[in-house]
Design a protein around this motif. Structure first.
Motif, PDB file in Angstrom:
ATOM      1  N   VAL A  97      35.042  40.865  43.503  1.00  0.00           N
ATOM      2  CA  VAL A  97      35.442  39.610  42.873  1.00  0.00           C
ATOM      3  C   VAL A  97      36.872  39.767  42.362  1.00  0.00           C
ATOM      4  O   VAL A  97      37.198  40.760  41.706  1.00  0.00           O
ATOM      5  CB  VAL A  97      34.493  39.237  41.722  1.00  0.00           C
ATOM      6  CG1 VAL A  97      34.846  37.851  41.169  1.00  0.00           C
ATOM      7  CG2 VAL A  97      33.043  39.265  42.188  1.00  0.00           C
ATOM      8  N   SER A  98      37.707  38.790  42.682  1.00  0.00           N
ATOM      9  CA  SER A  98      39.133  38.890  42.373  1.00  0.00           C
ATOM     10  C   SER A  98      39.586  37.725  41.513  1.00  0.00           C
ATOM     11  O   SER A  98      38.814  36.821  41.194  1.00  0.00           O
ATOM     12  CB  SER A  98      39.930  38.907  43.682  1.00  0.00           C
ATOM     13  OG  SER A  98      39.636  37.739  44.422  1.00  0.00           O
ATOM     14  N   CYS A  99      40.866  37.747  41.150  1.00  0.00           N
ATOM     15  CA  CYS A  99      41.455  36.691  40.313  1.00  0.00           C
ATOM     16  C   CYS A  99      41.974  35.560  41.210  1.00  0.00           C
ATOM     17  O   CYS A  99      43.174  35.253  41.233  1.00  0.00           O
ATOM     18  CB  CYS A  99      42.568  37.255  39.447  1.00  0.00           C
ATOM     19  SG  CYS A  99      42.032  38.609  38.388  1.00  0.00           S
ATOM     20  N   GLY A 100      41.079  34.952  41.976  1.00  0.00           N
ATOM     21  CA  GLY A 100      41.438  33.850  42.851  1.00  0.00           C
ATOM     22  C   GLY A 100      41.481  34.265  44.310  1.00  0.00           C
ATOM     23  O   GLY A 100      41.566  35.455  44.649  1.00  0.00           O
ATOM     24  N   GLY A 101      41.429  33.267  45.195  1.00  0.00           N
ATOM     25  CA  GLY A 101      41.491  33.534  46.620  1.00  0.00           C
ATOM     26  C   GLY A 101      42.811  34.153  47.043  1.00  0.00           C
ATOM     27  O   GLY A 101      42.858  34.991  47.941  1.00  0.00           O
ATOM     28  N   HIS A 267      43.620  49.284  39.410  1.00  0.00           N
ATOM     29  CA  HIS A 267      44.926  49.713  38.914  1.00  0.00           C
ATOM     30  C   HIS A 267      45.934  48.563  38.818  1.00  0.00           C
ATOM     31  O   HIS A 267      47.085  48.792  38.467  1.00  0.00           O
ATOM     32  CB  HIS A 267      45.494  50.807  39.819  1.00  0.00           C
ATOM     33  CG  HIS A 267      44.795  52.113  39.683  1.00  0.00           C
ATOM     34  ND1 HIS A 267      44.813  52.858  38.523  1.00  0.00           N
ATOM     35  CD2 HIS A 267      44.025  52.808  40.566  1.00  0.00           C
ATOM     36  CE1 HIS A 267      44.105  53.962  38.689  1.00  0.00           C
ATOM     37  NE2 HIS A 267      43.613  53.958  39.918  1.00  0.00           N
ATOM     38  N   SER A 268      45.512  47.354  39.139  1.00  0.00           N
ATOM     39  CA  SER A 268      46.428  46.209  39.049  1.00  0.00           C
ATOM     40  C   SER A 268      45.924  45.221  38.003  1.00  0.00           C
ATOM     41  O   SER A 268      46.303  45.278  36.842  1.00  0.00           O
ATOM     42  CB  SER A 268      46.608  45.549  40.420  1.00  0.00           C
ATOM     43  OG  SER A 268      45.360  45.218  41.005  1.00  0.00           O
ATOM     44  N   THR A 269      45.024  44.346  38.393  1.00  0.00           N
ATOM     45  CA  THR A 269      44.541  43.338  37.437  1.00  0.00           C
ATOM     46  C   THR A 269      43.332  43.793  36.636  1.00  0.00           C
ATOM     47  O   THR A 269      43.013  43.212  35.604  1.00  0.00           O
ATOM     48  CB  THR A 269      44.133  42.059  38.183  1.00  0.00           C
ATOM     49  OG1 THR A 269      43.086  42.379  39.099  1.00  0.00           O
ATOM     50  CG2 THR A 269      45.309  41.462  38.912  1.00  0.00           C
ATOM     51  N   SER A 270      42.607  44.789  37.139  1.00  0.00           N
ATOM     52  CA  SER A 270      41.274  45.109  36.624  1.00  0.00           C
ATOM     53  C   SER A 270      40.368  43.905  36.870  1.00  0.00           C
ATOM     54  O   SER A 270      40.517  43.223  37.885  1.00  0.00           O
ATOM     55  CB  SER A 270      41.333  45.512  35.155  1.00  0.00           C
ATOM     56  OG  SER A 270      40.084  46.065  34.749  1.00  0.00           O
TER      57      SER A 270
END
Length: 391
Positions: A97-101, A267-270
């Motif tokens: 799961v990410s911070c948007g597509g 290591h980027s957005t968590s």
């Protein structure tokens, strides 16, 4: 002070879609009577049960870090969505799961591509694909299409473009900016070439649920085990649930790639926002009655806008079968896309996106994710503008 900017950052082209949308919003805030056709988001509100789930999570104090790849409940719900709707078997561990597509796309490209690699991108393309490829140090290679072929890449064209350096092919169906939908047979044929040549596929399926005129979406991963193993699906909540500001997307991938994406994200957005993820669970497990109403309204607008555009001197337009965009050809006006959109905004207060942002300078993108009243007003103004150019 010499502020040295990295070569990768300096090589990027700013997003024209976001730039034009921001300018339109500024003009509206100043009180100007502006019609905006630039937005890539539904004009409907997020369904209430999704907002309620997020509000309940906030009230319960669900505001801390979660696992970087998302909460288990949401990863399981996404896996079940793919099983239920697409006939695809993914374990929750294969879902990130990410911070948007957009973030999901970037994660995939960063996890699979590096210096010396080539990424094949059908043109017209979504504006961020090439820039993401550049950020990964790879080279975007474009496969041009036109409205004469409904903006579709053929298997022969794909095969001819593959070299020993080709790492990834990007497939976006339904498409932004054209609204093109590949048939299941066409999707399989493209997938067959990639399997034969050992090329990975990033299948951007975020507009999966927005289909018209009997169009059918089928994921390239669903045709065989080999197709599945060559495919990374990118998806998200922005379009079918109108959750653009929630910044919630996902990838479904073979396990080694999923692990690589998880490592990058850690290591980027968590993690994505904790309480937004609870809204995502509600979206996937709750009712979908809203979609039928939305699709009927989108379809009504699509038909109206397509018919109007084809009656305007200097314009021609292939009808979209998915998403919420039309991509009219403006070559009959004698203008290229930036000049056309600049003059349209200045003289008629209508904001559209120049096709050059998508690699197609003879076109503009119009979003019909706006009210019918806005469509009527904006198309009246576009017609007046074009008549001033070509009579």
């Amino acid at each position: 002070m010499n502020y040295r900017i990295s070569q990768r950052a300096a090589s990027l082209t700013p997003s024209l879609t976001l730039e034009i949308d921001a300018k339109a919003k500024r003009m509206k805030a100043e009180g100007q009577d502006l019609v905006g056709f630039g937005a890539g988001e539904p004009d409907f509100d997020t369904p209430q049960h999704i907002k309620d789930a997020a509000a309940a999570a906030l009230a319960a104090g669900f505001t801390k870090y979660t696992p970087a790849a998302g909460i288990p409940e949401l990863r399981k719900a996404i896996a079940e969505k793919h099983r239920r709707e697409n006939g695809l078997e993914y374990e929750p561990e294969q879902i990130i799961v990410s911070c948007g597509g957009k973030h999901a796309c970037y994660n995939v490209i960063l996890a699979t591509c590096q210096e010396g690699d080539e990424v094949l991108i059908p043109s017209p393309y979504w504006v961020s694909y090439p820039e993401m490829v550049k950020l990964a140090g790879a080279t975007p290679v474009f496969l041009p299409t036109t409205d004469r072929t409904e903006f579709k890449v053929t298997p022969e064209q794909l095969r001819a473009a593959i070299t020993p350096r080709t790492r990834l092919f990007i497939l976006n169906s339904p498409s932004n900016p054209t609204g093109t939908v590949y048939t299941p047979e066409e999707v399989r044929a493209l997938g067959d070439v990639c399997v034969e040549k050992g090329v990975l596929i990033m299948s951007d399926e975020i507009y999966e649920h927005l289909l018209y005129d009997g169009a059918v979406h089928r994921s390239v991963a669903s045709f065989s085990r080999a197709h599945y193993e060559h495919t990374i699906i990118v998806h998200g909540f922005a379009k079918a649930w109108s959750m653009t500001g929630w910044r919630l997307g996902w990838t479904a991938a073979p396990e080694p790639i999923a692990r690589a994406i998880d490592a990058i994200q850690s290591h980027s957005t968590s993690n994505p926002t904790s309480f937004a993820q609870k809204g995502g669970v509600a979206a996937l497990t709750g009712p979908m009655e809203h979609l039928k109403t939305w699709l009927a309204e989108f379809d009504r607008r699509r038909r109206y806008a397509w018919e109007r555009l084809n009656r305007i001197p200097g314009l021609s337009c292939v009808n979209a079968r998915g998403a919420f965009y039309l991509f009219p050809n403006i070559s009959g006006t004698g203008l290229k896309s930036v000049e056309f959109c600049k003059r349209l905004l200045e003289t008629e207060k209508v904001a559209a996106v120049p096709g050059v942002a998508f690699g197609a300078d003879d076109y503009i993108r119009i979003s019909y994710a706006t009210s019918m009243a806005n469509l009527e007003k904006g198309l009246d103004r576009i017609e007046r503008f074009c008549r001033s150019l070509v009579g």
